[in-house]
Design a protein around this motif. Structure first.
Motif, PDB file in Angstrom:
ATOM      1  N   CYS A  56       0.831  -1.215   0.000  1.00  0.00           N
ATOM      2  CA  CYS A  56       0.000   0.000   0.000  1.00  0.00           C
ATOM      3  C   CYS A  56       0.861   1.259   0.000  1.00  0.00           C
ATOM      4  O   CYS A  56       0.497   2.254  -0.639  1.00  0.00           O
ATOM      5  N   LEU A  57       1.993   1.212   0.685  1.00  0.00           N
ATOM      6  CA  LEU A  57       2.918   2.352   0.648  1.00  0.00           C
ATOM      7  C   LEU A  57       3.471   2.567  -0.761  1.00  0.00           C
ATOM      8  O   LEU A  57       3.598   3.702  -1.230  1.00  0.00           O
ATOM      9  N   ILE A  58       3.790   1.483  -1.441  1.00  0.00           N
ATOM     10  CA  ILE A  58       4.288   1.573  -2.820  1.00  0.00           C
ATOM     11  C   ILE A  58       3.197   2.115  -3.733  1.00  0.00           C
ATOM     12  O   ILE A  58       3.463   2.961  -4.605  1.00  0.00           O
ATOM     13  N   LEU A  59       1.963   1.667  -3.532  1.00  0.00           N
ATOM     14  CA  LEU A  59       0.859   2.199  -4.335  1.00  0.00           C
ATOM     15  C   LEU A  59       0.649   3.684  -4.044  1.00  0.00           C
ATOM     16  O   LEU A  59       0.291   4.455  -4.947  1.00  0.00           O
ATOM     17  N   ARG A  60       0.856   4.092  -2.817  1.00  0.00           N
ATOM     18  CA  ARG A  60       0.747   5.508  -2.455  1.00  0.00           C
ATOM     19  C   ARG A  60       1.799   6.330  -3.196  1.00  0.00           C
ATOM     20  O   ARG A  60       1.515   7.428  -3.688  1.00  0.00           O
ATOM     21  N   TYR A  63       0.636   6.730  -6.679  1.00  0.00           N
ATOM     22  CA  TYR A  63      -0.413   7.744  -6.718  1.00  0.00           C
ATOM     23  C   TYR A  63       0.200   9.146  -6.705  1.00  0.00           C
ATOM     24  O   TYR A  63      -0.214  10.028  -7.461  1.00  0.00           O
ATOM     25  N   GLN A  64       1.185   9.358  -5.845  1.00  0.00           N
ATOM     26  CA  GLN A  64       1.854  10.654  -5.804  1.00  0.00           C
ATOM     27  C   GLN A  64       2.581  10.942  -7.107  1.00  0.00           C
ATOM     28  O   GLN A  64       2.628  12.099  -7.557  1.00  0.00           O
ATOM     29  N   GLY A  65       3.131   9.906  -7.726  1.00  0.00           N
ATOM     30  CA  GLY A  65       3.775  10.074  -9.034  1.00  0.00           C
ATOM     31  C   GLY A  65       2.776  10.530 -10.086  1.00  0.00           C
ATOM     32  O   GLY A  65       3.093  11.353 -10.946  1.00  0.00           O
ATOM     33  N   GLY A  70       0.868  15.196 -13.327  1.00  0.00           N
ATOM     34  CA  GLY A  70      -0.236  16.027 -13.805  1.00  0.00           C
ATOM     35  C   GLY A  70      -1.092  15.330 -14.847  1.00  0.00           C
ATOM     36  O   GLY A  70      -1.499  15.936 -15.840  1.00  0.00           O
ATOM     37  N   THR A  71      -1.372  14.063 -14.638  1.00  0.00           N
ATOM     38  CA  THR A  71      -2.151  13.297 -15.614  1.00  0.00           C
ATOM     39  C   THR A  71      -3.622  13.673 -15.614  1.00  0.00           C
ATOM     40  O   THR A  71      -4.346  13.301 -16.534  1.00  0.00           O
ATOM     41  N   LEU A  78      -9.264   6.604 -12.267  1.00  0.00           N
ATOM     42  CA  LEU A  78      -9.278   5.332 -12.987  1.00  0.00           C
ATOM     43  C   LEU A  78      -8.280   4.339 -12.372  1.00  0.00           C
ATOM     44  O   LEU A  78      -8.605   3.171 -12.164  1.00  0.00           O
ATOM     45  N   VAL A  79      -7.092   4.806 -12.036  1.00  0.00           N
ATOM     46  CA  VAL A  79      -6.071   3.934 -11.432  1.00  0.00           C
ATOM     47  C   VAL A  79      -6.515   3.478 -10.044  1.00  0.00           C
ATOM     48  O   VAL A  79      -6.368   2.305  -9.683  1.00  0.00           O
TER      49      VAL A  79
END
Length: 170
Positions: A56-60, A63-65, A70-71, A78-79
């Motif tokens: 979950c930390l890696i997914l966070r 998400y920050q990336g 600026g997608t 969606l992600v």
């Protein structure tokens, strides 16, 4: 018989017949709950929870990336929805597979979904190991059925039929 630690885990009194199928992380200790079974269950629970937390930390970070790149909000939502849905489906699929043999063809089709929803799989392992070794109920049912069938066939045989005396006709 020995498990992955090399210790003998053959149940006492079982000289013939079906052998218990080893479980991942547990070997055959699930059969009689010896050989550090409780400690292994605790380790699997904590290990799966720790792996889920790190995931979950890696997914966070991912998400920050997305936010830094600026997608846009559509891609971000969606992600998030994709990971949430895939994790829920992976949890359900993994949980169901603890109680029945999975269909290999279906598992092949779901491989991508299960890879994306890896957090759900880890949570299913953690939740199941709180009550039993994951897959223990299925293996115990199959082993008990095979053992009962073996006992039934053994009780019918009383000796070598070739040595039996022929009955005389009157």
């Amino acid at each position: 018989m020995s498990d992955e630690t090399g210790t003998d885990t053959t149940p006492a009194g079982s000289t013939g017949g079906p052998r218990p199928e080893p479980l991942r992380f547990f070997g055959t200790t699930w059969l009689d709950h010896t050989g550090g079974y409780a400690l292994r269950r605790a380790a699997v629970t904590l290990g799966a929870l720790a792996a889920a937390a790190v995931s979950c930390l890696i997914l966070r970070l991912a998400y920050q990336g997305l936010q830094i790149a600026g997608t846009g909000s559509f891609v971000t939502v969606l992600v998030i929805v994709m990971f949430a849905v895939c994790s829920a489906l992976a949890f359900r699929t993994t949980w169901d597979n603890f109680g029945r043999r999975p269909d290999p063809e279906r598992q092949a089709r779901l491989r991508g979904l299960l890879a994306v929803g890896f957090v759900g799989t880890l949570l299913a392992w953690s939740a199941r190991s709180l009550t039993e070794a994951p897959g223990e109920k299925l293996h115990r049912t199959e082993y008990d059925t095979a053992r009962a069938e073996y006992e039934r066939t053994q009780s019918r045989r009383t000796g070598n039929p070739a040595k039996a005396r022929k009955k005389r006709r009157a």
